[in-house]
Design a protein around this motif. Sequence first.
Motif, PDB file in Angstrom:
ATOM      1  N   LEU A  30       0.819  -1.210   0.000  1.00  0.00           N
ATOM      2  CA  LEU A  30       0.000   0.000   0.000  1.00  0.00           C
ATOM      3  C   LEU A  30       0.853   1.260   0.000  1.00  0.00           C
ATOM      4  O   LEU A  30       0.427   2.307  -0.511  1.00  0.00           O
ATOM      5  N   VAL A  38      -5.506   6.131  -1.410  1.00  0.00           N
ATOM      6  CA  VAL A  38      -5.880   4.904  -0.705  1.00  0.00           C
ATOM      7  C   VAL A  38      -6.868   5.214   0.410  1.00  0.00           C
ATOM      8  O   VAL A  38      -7.878   4.522   0.586  1.00  0.00           O
ATOM      9  N   PHE A  52     -10.525   0.633  -4.467  1.00  0.00           N
ATOM     10  CA  PHE A  52      -9.088   0.747  -4.737  1.00  0.00           C
ATOM     11  C   PHE A  52      -8.848   1.772  -5.848  1.00  0.00           C
ATOM     12  O   PHE A  52      -9.510   1.739  -6.889  1.00  0.00           O
TER      13      PHE A  52
END
Length: 257
Positions: A30, A38, A52
């Motif tokens: 991530l 995010v 996403f």
Amino acid sequence: MFSAYNDIAYTIDQMHGIVDLNKYFSDDELDEYIEGYVQDGDILNNGKLKVFPVAKSTEILTINKIDFDIFAKATNVSSKDLSTIEGLVEVSQKYYEWTDSLTPKPNDGKAFFGRDAMANYILAGSMQLGHEIFKVKDGKMKLDYNEKVARKLWDNYYIPYIKGYFTASGVFRTDDIKTGNIIGYVGSSSSATYFPKTVTNSNDETYSIKMETLPCPQFKDSKNYAIQQGAGMAVMKTTKTRQQAAVEFLKWLTDAK
């Protein structure tokens, strides 16, 4: 798996359930993505990544450089004057007055600027001025409406429209650029692909123009906030195999290579 904005993803999540993608991505994975993008996928601010990021954008100021340079030379303004919202309003007034002076008819000046999304201006502008209008926690919204901030937003948006410094006549402001109704607008960074290469004005004169992009103006001496928007991908709850396959596709699709 499907593409969606957060509001649609929320609705489908309430109906059928969407996978929390945090379970499939490590912290290191991530970290490869823009943090704010995010975080935007945590649609309920509860630590669950439901959307996403794959197609994000922000807002920019885009101008018709050819006509702006002519105006700037005649009135001693520059693109630096467009860094603040207050400066943008002042430049727009100068453009209206300058174009008005070019004809014998009084009060026929032209608008300098237009904006695609009023809501974005209000939301981002309020944040810049220290007030978040809509605060959402656990799916519940709380309103923070400040009269002084609302007045400043009004004075730098509706007043210039009323006076003719700003305008909006086409479906999008790129339409107004194409017809010469304005020479600058704030819109999505993705809208730059629709910026016209020529202008055809009310006299049926057509000429080539060039695009220049600048940061989206903010209120003077304000906090630094900007809009981020765009769709993402969500994964429906199904079998573990299909969920894993969908996530693997997302990792491949968004890989730097």
